[in-house]
Design a protein around this motif. Sequence first.
Motif: not given
Length: 158
Positions: A105-112, A136-139, A142-149, A151-157
């Motif tokens: 999340x830090x990486x992706x939001x910093x890239x924005x 997660x819904x706010x992210x 803001x993120x492209x689908x692959x970027x959010x994927x 983050x979502x993968x990290x959330x779910x391990x």
Amino acid sequence: MTTSKTTAGHQVLKDRSAGLSPRQRAALILFDGKRTVQDVLAVTSPTGVTPADIDRLVQMGLVAEQGAAVRPPEFGPDSQPASLWVSVSPAPSANERYLRAYEVGIQLTAELGTRASHLLLAVEAAESLDELVELAPRLRAALLPLQFARFEAALHGR
């Protein structure tokens, strides 16, 4: 040479006891034993992390350079080759998932960049996996689908 968090570094991330700035905390999270100091600076420089911030983490004993890679055991004629071994990794704990999702999340939001500094601050403020799930819904917006994927993968391990 790669750099990783020390035991003290892991503890500081858990209990937030060292009084790190948000920039230093973001940098500390990224030291995973796979990245060099230059890699971390490249990722975090848009958020204002400087070499002085990294130096402080080193001086505090929160990060250290990795030693040489451990060599795999050698096999004799009566040994079973490694290719026949089966290794099963346990599912990541909620804390491991939180740390990984926080890092991503830090990486992706910093890239924005500055247009999403509010999201970067929100991720930095999240203190649990549940808080990242709520964010997660706010992210996603803001993120492209692959970027959010990622983050979502990290959330779910995954």
